[in-house]
Every structure is written in C-alpha cells, then in structure tokens.
Design a protein around this motif. Sequence first.
Motif, PDB file in Angstrom:
ATOM      1  N   LEU A   1      19.073 -46.296  -9.243  1.00 54.92           N
ATOM      2  CA  LEU A   1      20.417 -46.671  -9.663  1.00 54.92           C
ATOM      3  C   LEU A   1      21.027 -47.753  -8.780  1.00 54.92           C
ATOM      4  O   LEU A   1      22.094 -48.264  -9.084  1.00 54.92           O
ATOM      5  N   ARG A   2      20.369 -48.107  -7.724  1.00 53.64           N
ATOM      6  CA  ARG A   2      20.879 -49.175  -6.870  1.00 53.64           C
ATOM      7  C   ARG A   2      20.547 -50.547  -7.425  1.00 53.64           C
ATOM      8  O   ARG A   2      21.155 -51.533  -7.064  1.00 53.64           O
ATOM      9  N   ASP A   3      19.612 -50.591  -8.305  1.00 53.44           N
ATOM     10  CA  ASP A   3      19.216 -51.852  -8.909  1.00 53.44           C
ATOM     11  C   ASP A   3      20.239 -52.245  -9.976  1.00 53.44           C
ATOM     12  O   ASP A   3      20.480 -51.496 -10.921  1.00 53.44           O
ATOM     13  N   PRO A   4      20.860 -53.414  -9.850  1.00 55.03           N
ATOM     14  CA  PRO A   4      21.881 -53.825 -10.827  1.00 55.03           C
ATOM     15  C   PRO A   4      21.345 -53.951 -12.245  1.00 55.03           C
ATOM     16  O   PRO A   4      22.061 -53.711 -13.213  1.00 55.03           O
ATOM     17  N   VAL A   5      20.087 -54.322 -12.369  1.00 51.92           N
ATOM     18  CA  VAL A   5      19.501 -54.449 -13.698  1.00 51.92           C
ATOM     19  C   VAL A   5      19.425 -53.073 -14.367  1.00 51.92           C
ATOM     20  O   VAL A   5      19.756 -52.930 -15.556  1.00 51.92           O
ATOM     21  N   ASP A   6      19.012 -52.074 -13.610  1.00 53.92           N
ATOM     22  CA  ASP A   6      18.941 -50.717 -14.153  1.00 53.92           C
ATOM     23  C   ASP A   6      20.321 -50.202 -14.544  1.00 53.92           C
ATOM     24  O   ASP A   6      20.489 -49.564 -15.577  1.00 53.92           O
ATOM     25  N   LYS A   7      21.319 -50.478 -13.713  1.00 52.13           N
ATOM     26  CA  LYS A   7      22.687 -50.070 -14.030  1.00 52.13           C
ATOM     27  C   LYS A   7      23.150 -50.717 -15.323  1.00 52.13           C
ATOM     28  O   LYS A   7      23.765 -50.072 -16.189  1.00 52.13           O
ATOM     29  N   ASN A   8      22.864 -51.982 -15.464  1.00 55.41           N
ATOM     30  CA  ASN A   8      23.266 -52.688 -16.689  1.00 55.41           C
ATOM     31  C   ASN A   8      22.530 -52.151 -17.906  1.00 55.41           C
ATOM     32  O   ASN A   8      23.110 -52.064 -18.995  1.00 55.41           O
ATOM     33  N   MET A   9      21.268 -51.821 -17.746  1.00 55.55           N
ATOM     34  CA  MET A   9      20.500 -51.258 -18.852  1.00 55.55           C
ATOM     35  C   MET A   9      21.086 -49.910 -19.294  1.00 55.55           C
ATOM     36  O   MET A   9      21.210 -49.649 -20.499  1.00 55.55           O
ATOM     37  N   LEU A  10      21.448 -49.076 -18.318  1.00 56.30           N
ATOM     38  CA  LEU A  10      22.046 -47.792 -18.651  1.00 56.30           C
ATOM     39  C   LEU A  10      23.406 -47.971 -19.327  1.00 56.30           C
ATOM     40  O   LEU A  10      23.728 -47.260 -20.285  1.00 56.30           O
ATOM     41  N   ARG A  11      24.193 -48.904 -18.833  1.00 62.25           N
ATOM     42  CA  ARG A  11      25.487 -49.194 -19.456  1.00 62.25           C
ATOM     43  C   ARG A  11      25.310 -49.684 -20.889  1.00 62.25           C
ATOM     44  O   ARG A  11      26.037 -49.283 -21.791  1.00 62.25           O
ATOM     45  N   MET A  12      24.320 -50.537 -21.089  1.00 63.06           N
ATOM     46  CA  MET A  12      24.054 -51.058 -22.421  1.00 63.06           C
ATOM     47  C   MET A  12      23.588 -49.935 -23.358  1.00 63.06           C
ATOM     48  O   MET A  12      24.020 -49.849 -24.515  1.00 63.06           O
ATOM     49  N   GLU A  13      22.752 -49.051 -22.854  1.00 62.63           N
ATOM     50  CA  GLU A  13      22.293 -47.926 -23.653  1.00 62.63           C
ATOM     51  C   GLU A  13      23.459 -46.993 -24.004  1.00 62.63           C
ATOM     52  O   GLU A  13      23.551 -46.495 -25.131  1.00 62.63           O
ATOM     53  N   ALA A  14      24.353 -46.792 -23.055  1.00 60.46           N
ATOM     54  CA  ALA A  14      25.519 -45.947 -23.311  1.00 60.46           C
ATOM     55  C   ALA A  14      26.422 -46.578 -24.373  1.00 60.46           C
ATOM     56  O   ALA A  14      26.916 -45.884 -25.269  1.00 60.46           O
ATOM     57  N   ARG A  15      26.631 -47.874 -24.301  1.00 59.52           N
ATOM     58  CA  ARG A  15      27.451 -48.551 -25.317  1.00 59.52           C
ATOM     59  C   ARG A  15      26.793 -48.463 -26.692  1.00 59.52           C
ATOM     60  O   ARG A  15      27.468 -48.275 -27.699  1.00 59.52           O
ATOM     61  N   ARG A  16      25.489 -48.604 -26.737  1.00 63.03           N
ATOM     62  CA  ARG A  16      24.760 -48.493 -27.994  1.00 63.03           C
ATOM     63  C   ARG A  16      24.886 -47.081 -28.566  1.00 63.03           C
ATOM     64  O   ARG A  16      25.085 -46.888 -29.770  1.00 63.03           O
ATOM     65  N   PHE A  17      24.803 -46.081 -27.696  1.00 66.99           N
ATOM     66  CA  PHE A  17      24.957 -44.698 -28.123  1.00 66.99           C
ATOM     67  C   PHE A  17      26.361 -44.450 -28.667  1.00 66.99           C
ATOM     68  O   PHE A  17      26.533 -43.793 -29.706  1.00 66.99           O
ATOM     69  N   VAL A  18      27.370 -44.981 -28.002  1.00 68.82           N
ATOM     70  CA  VAL A  18      28.754 -44.823 -28.456  1.00 68.82           C
ATOM     71  C   VAL A  18      28.939 -45.482 -29.821  1.00 68.82           C
ATOM     72  O   VAL A  18      29.617 -44.928 -30.707  1.00 68.82           O
ATOM     73  N   ALA A  19      28.328 -46.629 -30.028  1.00 65.64           N
ATOM     74  CA  ALA A  19      28.416 -47.302 -31.325  1.00 65.64           C
ATOM     75  C   ALA A  19      27.761 -46.453 -32.421  1.00 65.64           C
ATOM     76  O   ALA A  19      28.295 -46.337 -33.532  1.00 65.64           O
ATOM     77  N   ARG A  20      26.622 -45.839 -32.112  1.00 64.35           N
ATOM     78  CA  ARG A  20      25.968 -44.947 -33.075  1.00 64.35           C
ATOM     79  C   ARG A  20      26.853 -43.753 -33.392  1.00 64.35           C
ATOM     80  O   ARG A  20      26.940 -43.312 -34.543  1.00 64.35           O
ATOM     81  N   CYS A  21      27.531 -43.237 -32.381  1.00 65.11           N
ATOM     82  CA  CYS A  21      28.429 -42.103 -32.587  1.00 65.11           C
ATOM     83  C   CYS A  21      29.613 -42.498 -33.464  1.00 65.11           C
ATOM     84  O   CYS A  21      30.048 -41.715 -34.313  1.00 65.11           O
TER      85      CYS A  21
END
Length: 129
Positions: free
Chosen positions: A3-23
């Motif tokens: 989780l210290r890697d900014p790329v990983d954080k951004n990927m998780l944020r993007m996945e969360a936004r995608r999940f919220v859109a599906r919801c």
Amino acid sequence: MALRDPVDKNMLRMEARRFVARCDIQVSSIERADTQREILRLATMITLPFSIAEDEMARDALRLIQLRAEERSRELIQEQIQNFVRAEENQREKQKRAMLEAWTSLTGPLGHLRTWAQSKLMAAEGQDT
C-alpha cells in the motif's frame, strides 16, 4: 499489494470507484424492478471484492443497494396490500394466495420483510372486516 506504492493506491481507488459505479447501476435496476424475486436477485448479485473491502465508499455503496432493495420491497408490498383491500370479495382469496406466494421469495437480506408483510396484511384484513 504494497500500500505504500502510489500506483497500487491509485489502482485500488480506481477499482473502488468502478465498484461504486456498478452499485449505482444496480440501485437504478432495483428501482425499476417490479417483483420481489427480481429485487432479491438484484440485491444479492454484487459482492464486495476483498481487495477493496476496507474502502468506506465501496461499503457505503453496497449498503445503499441493500437499503434501496428493502425500500422498494416495502413499496411493492404496500401496493399489493392496497390492491387486496380494493379488490372485490370474490377475488381476495386469489390475491392473498398470490401475495403469500410472492412473499416466499423474501429470503436472505430481505427475509425480515416477510413477517412485516404478513402483519400488514393481517392489519388490512382486520380493518376491512
């Protein structure tokens, strides 16, 4: 994932936004549903991925699906009971059987609505007689 890697954080944020859109899309589908079975199917269709299980936005979106499914189920139940009260005497038994059969699909996260619906039906029958 570190989780210290900014790329990983951004990927998780993007996945969360995608999940919220599906919801959000799922909530729209629930609002258009016209049967208890369809509402239950839509309410239980989406599961929270483990990778974003800690994300508040994602959990709130999933909770919103459950709340809207419950609200829509209550609306349908109240419509059914109103139709039952307005029905002619010779059609009531048939409508009552149809309602009770439809309410058997209320299981899982909407299971508590079955007893609520039956109590509302009993109250409507009591007012009518």
